[in-house]
Motif scaffolding. Structure first.
Motif, PDB file in Angstrom:
ATOM      1  N   ILE A  94       1.009  -1.272  -0.023  1.00  0.00           N
ATOM      2  CA  ILE A  94       0.014  -0.028  -0.057  1.00  0.00           C
ATOM      3  C   ILE A  94       0.847   1.530   0.083  1.00  0.00           C
ATOM      4  CG2 ILE A  94      -1.523   1.449   1.351  1.00  0.00           C
ATOM      5  CD1 ILE A  94      -2.796  -1.406   2.002  1.00  0.00           C
ATOM      6  N   ALA A  95       2.057   1.305   1.157  1.00  0.00           N
ATOM      7  CA  ALA A  95       2.785   2.468   0.795  1.00  0.00           C
ATOM      8  C   ALA A  95       3.648   2.574  -0.550  1.00  0.00           C
ATOM      9  CB  ALA A  95       3.827   2.274   2.087  1.00  0.00           C
ATOM     10  N   GLN A  96       3.954   1.474  -1.110  1.00  0.00           N
ATOM     11  CA  GLN A  96       4.660   1.648  -2.563  1.00  0.00           C
ATOM     12  C   GLN A  96       3.845   2.230  -3.627  1.00  0.00           C
ATOM     13  OE1 GLN A  96       6.147  -1.930  -3.854  1.00  0.00           O
ATOM     14  NE2 GLN A  96       7.309  -1.089  -5.434  1.00  0.00           N
ATOM     15  N   ALA A  97       2.406   1.739  -3.505  1.00  0.00           N
ATOM     16  CA  ALA A  97       1.532   2.645  -4.219  1.00  0.00           C
ATOM     17  C   ALA A  97       1.193   3.875  -4.164  1.00  0.00           C
ATOM     18  CB  ALA A  97       0.297   1.496  -4.219  1.00  0.00           C
ATOM     19  N   LEU A  98       1.028   4.188  -2.894  1.00  0.00           N
ATOM     20  CA  LEU A  98       0.591   5.606  -2.371  1.00  0.00           C
ATOM     21  C   LEU A  98       1.748   6.634  -2.636  1.00  0.00           C
ATOM     22  CD1 LEU A  98      -0.901   5.504   0.986  1.00  0.00           C
ATOM     23  CD2 LEU A  98      -2.210   6.214  -1.164  1.00  0.00           C
ATOM     24  N   LEU A 155       1.036   9.487  -5.965  1.00  0.00           N
ATOM     25  CA  LEU A 155       1.502  10.339  -4.951  1.00  0.00           C
ATOM     26  C   LEU A 155       0.882  11.623  -5.046  1.00  0.00           C
ATOM     27  CD1 LEU A 155       3.957  11.080  -3.171  1.00  0.00           C
ATOM     28  CD2 LEU A 155       5.411  11.738  -5.119  1.00  0.00           C
ATOM     29  N   LEU A 156       0.538  12.340  -6.255  1.00  0.00           N
ATOM     30  CA  LEU A 156      -0.129  13.396  -6.311  1.00  0.00           C
ATOM     31  C   LEU A 156      -1.530  13.590  -5.492  1.00  0.00           C
ATOM     32  CD1 LEU A 156       0.093  16.329  -7.106  1.00  0.00           C
ATOM     33  CD2 LEU A 156      -1.009  15.655  -9.271  1.00  0.00           C
ATOM     34  N   PRO A 157      -2.310  12.599  -5.747  1.00  0.00           N
ATOM     35  CA  PRO A 157      -3.463  12.508  -5.079  1.00  0.00           C
ATOM     36  C   PRO A 157      -3.547  12.399  -3.442  1.00  0.00           C
ATOM     37  CG  PRO A 157      -3.692  11.066  -7.193  1.00  0.00           C
ATOM     38  CD  PRO A 157      -2.454  11.540  -6.920  1.00  0.00           C
ATOM     39  N   PHE A 158      -2.649  11.443  -3.197  1.00  0.00           N
ATOM     40  CA  PHE A 158      -1.992  11.236  -1.728  1.00  0.00           C
ATOM     41  C   PHE A 158      -1.705  12.831  -1.244  1.00  0.00           C
ATOM     42  CE2 PHE A 158       0.762   9.960   1.733  1.00  0.00           C
ATOM     43  CZ  PHE A 158      -0.081   9.688   2.495  1.00  0.00           C
ATOM     44  N   GLU A 159      -0.962  13.382  -1.754  1.00  0.00           N
ATOM     45  CA  GLU A 159      -0.473  14.683  -1.097  1.00  0.00           C
ATOM     46  C   GLU A 159      -1.768  15.660  -1.180  1.00  0.00           C
ATOM     47  OE1 GLU A 159       2.822  15.905  -3.371  1.00  0.00           O
ATOM     48  OE2 GLU A 159       4.217  14.641  -2.092  1.00  0.00           O
TER      49      GLU A 159
END
Length: 149
Positions: free
Chosen positions: A134-138, A143-147
């Protein structure tokens, strides 16, 4: 074999608690049935080798959101509501027809096709719910949607 028995029992528990939640006349009882349903879904996540998702299911949904639901129910006094008449008389027959259609489609999808024999094995993707996956995908793909979130 043991996994299938656990899956069948957990699936039955989840379906029964969802039905009891929908059919419950008391809002507090419905919320408590929903908590049991969330625990059943968490057990299903554990059976799929996704322990991180199971713990998130319990802490976020069964913990935080249900506390909020129960707080609102108690604050508004929804359990003391007066008896209402059926304002939309055609709603019940339409819901029954749509529910029967949904069951028919689900039955066809399960028994009318060979989806069960062509389904991927449950143990094939053992790391789908692992925290590292999950962390690797995030932090790579999303990355942009997560931020932004």
């Amino acid at each position: 074999m043991v996994e299938w028995v656990l899956f069948i029992l957990t699936a039955l528990l989840t379906v029964v608690t969802a039905g009891a939640m929908v059919l419950s006349k008391n809002a507090v009882h419905a919320a408590l049935w929903l908590v049991l349903n969330f625990f059943g879904v968490a057990i299903l996540y554990l059976l799929l080798n996704a322990p991180f998702l199971a713990m998130i299911q319990i802490t976020v949904y069964a913990g935080a959101i249900m506390v909020l639901f129960l707080f609102v129910i108690m604050l508004l006094g929804a359990e003391k509501g007066q008896e209402e008449t059926n304002r939309i008389p055609w709603q019940t027959p339409v819901a029954l027809v749509l529910g029967a259609g949904l069951l028919g489609i689900a039955g066809y999808a399960l028994f009318g096709t060979d989806a069960i024999t062509n389904a991927p094995q449950v143990g094939a993707a053992t790391d789908i719910g692992a925290p590292t996956t999950i962390a690797q995908a995030l932090f790579s793909t999303y990355l942009l949607p997560f931020e932004i979130a």
